[in-house]
Design a protein around this motif. Structure first.
Motif: not given
Length: 214
Positions: A33-36, A103, A146, A149
């Protein structure tokens, strides 16, 4: 490294001299989750077991191998149907990034769209969907969210001159008019790793082995 969501099967027709080259395939992981992107490529890096490898990446996989090359020493980095800088994105992708359109992209509908096209599309559309289905390995919506994005938000202002770029002049995703200093394959589309495999089998050994390729 294959393209977004694809498996390493996209390289199945690439056949280089076995006395010179040994293939090792990388596969996509499900992101945290929200990994760079940097953290994600560090996890991919753990799958690389050899020193000073030649990295080859297709499409989004081309971005991944360029990020990997910032972390490890490589003999060469080769990208196919990809970009060396976000400045090579087409205008529609730049607008999508500015407006945060990623999004709102309905990635969870991907499988439903595929089913509809196979049922009601023309024969050409059905063949393309069958080809797409054969090589896709990840359809997870969190991965696709992901990936979209991180493609659109990738920031590399200056193309790395040491990255070898191979690109088709009929690429639908990254149009050739935005691409600089690439080895251009006439008639090559975004899927040319599959469709033009004979070109790669003929020319990749020289591209990998020689410092310069014309």
């Amino acid at each position: 490294m294959p393209g977004m969501g694809a498996s390493s099967r996209i390289f199945e027709k690439i056949d280089l001299p076995k006395d010179q080259f040994e293939f090792h395939y990388l596969e996509w992981l499900i992101p945290y989750s929200n990994e760079t992107l940097s953290n994600y490529t560090t996890r991919i890096q753990e799958e690389i077991k050899h020193e000073n490898p030649v990295l080859i990446g297709v499409s989004f996989g081309g971005i991944i191998v360029q990020e990997l090359a910032k972390k490890i020493s490589t003999k060469k980095t080769i990208i196919i149907s990809s970009v060396r800088s976000h400045t090579e994105f087409p205008k529609r992708m730049k607008w999508a990034q500015k407006l945060l359109l990623y999004k709102f992209f309905p990635t969870r509908w991907v499988n439903q769209i595929e089913t509809i096209l196979k049922k009601h599309g023309n024969e050409k559309a059905k063949r393309r969907i069958d080809l797409y289905s054969n090589y896709m390995s990840i359809r997870d919506s969190s991965y696709l969210d992901w990936a979209f994005k991180n493609i659109l938000n990738w920031k590399e202002p200056h193309p790395n001159p040491n990255v070898i770029h191979i690109h088709g002049d009929k690429d639908e995703v990254f149009p050739i008019q935005y691409i600089k200093n690439a080895i251009v394959i006439k008639g090559g589309t975004h899927a040319m790793i599959l469709m033009r495999y004979r070109w790669f089998n003929k020319h990749l050994p020289t591209i990998i082995s020689n410092k310069n390729y014309e």
